[in-house]
Design a protein around this motif. Structure first.
Motif, mmCIF file in Angstrom:
data_model
loop_
_atom_site.group_PDB
_atom_site.id
_atom_site.type_symbol
_atom_site.label_atom_id
_atom_site.label_comp_id
_atom_site.label_asym_id
_atom_site.label_seq_id
_atom_site.Cartn_x
_atom_site.Cartn_y
_atom_site.Cartn_z
ATOM 1 N N LYS A 213 5.380 -16.150 -19.365
ATOM 2 C CA LYS A 213 4.487 -15.701 -18.289
ATOM 3 C C LYS A 213 4.535 -16.652 -17.089
ATOM 4 O O LYS A 213 4.309 -16.249 -15.963
ATOM 5 C CB LYS A 213 3.052 -15.574 -18.802
ATOM 6 C CG LYS A 213 2.913 -14.575 -19.938
ATOM 7 C CD LYS A 213 3.409 -13.197 -19.549
ATOM 8 C CE LYS A 213 3.384 -12.243 -20.719
ATOM 9 N NZ LYS A 213 4.474 -11.303 -20.727
ATOM 10 N N ASP A 214 4.823 -17.925 -17.340
ATOM 11 C CA ASP A 214 4.870 -18.919 -16.266
ATOM 12 C C ASP A 214 6.228 -19.615 -16.299
ATOM 13 O O ASP A 214 6.397 -20.649 -16.947
ATOM 14 C CB ASP A 214 3.730 -19.926 -16.428
ATOM 15 C CG ASP A 214 3.616 -20.903 -15.264
ATOM 16 O OD1 ASP A 214 4.572 -21.011 -14.465
ATOM 17 O OD2 ASP A 214 2.569 -21.565 -15.162
ATOM 18 N N LYS A 215 7.198 -19.034 -15.608
ATOM 19 C CA LYS A 215 8.557 -19.578 -15.613
ATOM 20 C C LYS A 215 8.613 -20.965 -14.988
ATOM 21 O O LYS A 215 9.401 -21.811 -15.408
ATOM 22 C CB LYS A 215 9.518 -18.631 -14.890
ATOM 23 C CG LYS A 215 9.760 -17.337 -15.628
ATOM 24 C CD LYS A 215 10.745 -16.450 -14.876
ATOM 25 C CE LYS A 215 10.943 -15.121 -15.578
ATOM 26 N NZ LYS A 215 11.906 -14.266 -14.866
ATOM 27 N N GLU A 216 7.790 -21.197 -13.984
ATOM 28 C CA GLU A 216 7.782 -22.507 -13.318
ATOM 29 C C GLU A 216 7.399 -23.608 -14.303
ATOM 30 O O GLU A 216 8.057 -24.649 -14.379
ATOM 31 C CB GLU A 216 6.819 -22.471 -12.135
ATOM 32 C CG GLU A 216 6.812 -23.753 -11.332
ATOM 33 C CD GLU A 216 5.843 -23.694 -10.159
ATOM 34 O OE1 GLU A 216 5.827 -24.675 -9.398
ATOM 35 O OE2 GLU A 216 5.112 -22.695 -10.003
ATOM 36 N N ASP A 217 6.353 -23.393 -15.067
ATOM 37 C CA ASP A 217 5.912 -24.374 -16.058
ATOM 38 C C ASP A 217 6.988 -24.588 -17.128
ATOM 39 O O ASP A 217 7.295 -25.728 -17.497
ATOM 40 C CB ASP A 217 4.600 -23.917 -16.704
ATOM 41 C CG ASP A 217 4.071 -24.913 -17.712
ATOM 42 O OD1 ASP A 217 3.892 -26.098 -17.337
ATOM 43 O OD2 ASP A 217 3.850 -24.519 -18.880
ATOM 44 N N GLU A 218 7.569 -23.509 -17.595
ATOM 45 C CA GLU A 218 8.605 -23.608 -18.627
ATOM 46 C C GLU A 218 9.835 -24.334 -18.097
ATOM 47 O O GLU A 218 10.450 -25.133 -18.799
ATOM 48 C CB GLU A 218 8.974 -22.204 -19.110
ATOM 49 C CG GLU A 218 9.472 -22.159 -20.522
ATOM 50 C CD GLU A 218 8.468 -22.635 -21.550
ATOM 51 O OE1 GLU A 218 8.885 -23.421 -22.433
ATOM 52 O OE2 GLU A 218 7.302 -22.238 -21.509
ATOM 53 N N LEU A 219 10.193 -24.077 -16.850
ATOM 54 C CA LEU A 219 11.328 -24.769 -16.241
ATOM 55 C C LEU A 219 11.056 -26.264 -16.120
ATOM 56 O O LEU A 219 11.934 -27.086 -16.388
ATOM 57 C CB LEU A 219 11.659 -24.179 -14.871
ATOM 58 C CG LEU A 219 12.784 -24.891 -14.120
ATOM 59 C CD1 LEU A 219 14.096 -24.822 -14.884
ATOM 60 C CD2 LEU A 219 12.944 -24.299 -12.734
ATOM 61 N N ASN A 220 9.862 -26.634 -15.717
ATOM 62 C CA ASN A 220 9.505 -28.058 -15.638
ATOM 63 C C ASN A 220 9.681 -28.744 -16.986
ATOM 64 O O ASN A 220 10.224 -29.849 -17.068
ATOM 65 C CB ASN A 220 8.065 -28.227 -15.150
ATOM 66 C CG ASN A 220 7.915 -27.973 -13.671
ATOM 67 O OD1 ASN A 220 8.819 -28.244 -12.880
ATOM 68 N ND2 ASN A 220 6.785 -27.422 -13.273
ATOM 69 N N LYS A 221 9.228 -28.089 -18.056
ATOM 70 C CA LYS A 221 9.368 -28.655 -19.402
ATOM 71 C C LYS A 221 10.840 -28.796 -19.793
ATOM 72 O O LYS A 221 11.244 -29.807 -20.366
ATOM 73 C CB LYS A 221 8.641 -27.766 -20.428
ATOM 74 C CG LYS A 221 7.144 -27.773 -20.306
ATOM 75 C CD LYS A 221 6.552 -26.800 -21.319
ATOM 76 C CE LYS A 221 5.093 -26.541 -21.076
ATOM 77 N NZ LYS A 221 4.577 -25.481 -21.970
#
Length: 174
Positions: A78-86
């Protein structure tokens, strides 16, 4: 263009043409392009990590990712930005060393964060205004391959790279 160490791919509209084929038994079918698959293999051969990040879940995506030896597969995100940061943190790379290929407005937050971005030719117009480059090819019709070849040509002597790739593959087959 910065040195790309990770390519992140959306699925529907990027690795596929965006069509959702659902059988009467509820099975979802997706059509992938083999040229895109070869491009992913070339990127991996060159040492570039490849990840899939999609908002939907599909067994077909899991199967295709396995075929292509893609170990970073994120579905139902749902939150690609957060997943990409991880993921960038896990790999020890900067977001500036990431290329993202997306096609719809839910991809915009990631597109704005990465070092380089692409959209397929048939992406949503708003997305095409925000990426670094729009491919000539449509989603699911070679857009991923085109983007990868562009990256490889900027980071390497592409002709020599292809000959090295072919030479290595020949040695493995023999």
């Amino acid at each position: 263009m910065v040195d790309i160490k990770l390519i992140v791919l959306d699925v529907d509209g990027v690795l596929t043409d965006g069509s959702l084929l659902i059988g009467s038994d509820g099975t979802e079918y997706k059509q992938f392009n083999v040229k895109d698959g070869m491009g992913i293999g070339l990127a991996q051969f060159f040492g570039i990590e490849v990840a899939i990040m999609t908002g939907r879940f599909s067994n077909a995506v899991s199967l295709r990712a396995n075929e292509l030896n893609i170990s970073h597969v994120y579905q139902s995100i749902k939150d690609k930005e957060d997943e990409l940061n991880k993921l960038a943190y896990k790999l020890g790379i900067s977001l500036k060393e990431v290329c993202f290929i997306g096609d719809d407005i839910n991809d915009i937050p990631v597109i704005k964060k990465v070092g380089f971005s692409f959209a397929p030719n048939d992406a949503v117009e708003f997305v095409k205004k925000h990426v670094n480059q729009v491919t000539k090819a449509r989603g699911g019709r070679g857009a991923v391959r085109e983007a990868i070849e562009f990256i490889l040509s900027k980071q390497n002597n592409y002709d020599k790279f292809i000959m090295d790739y072919l030479d290595t593959k020949k040695k493995i087959i023999q």
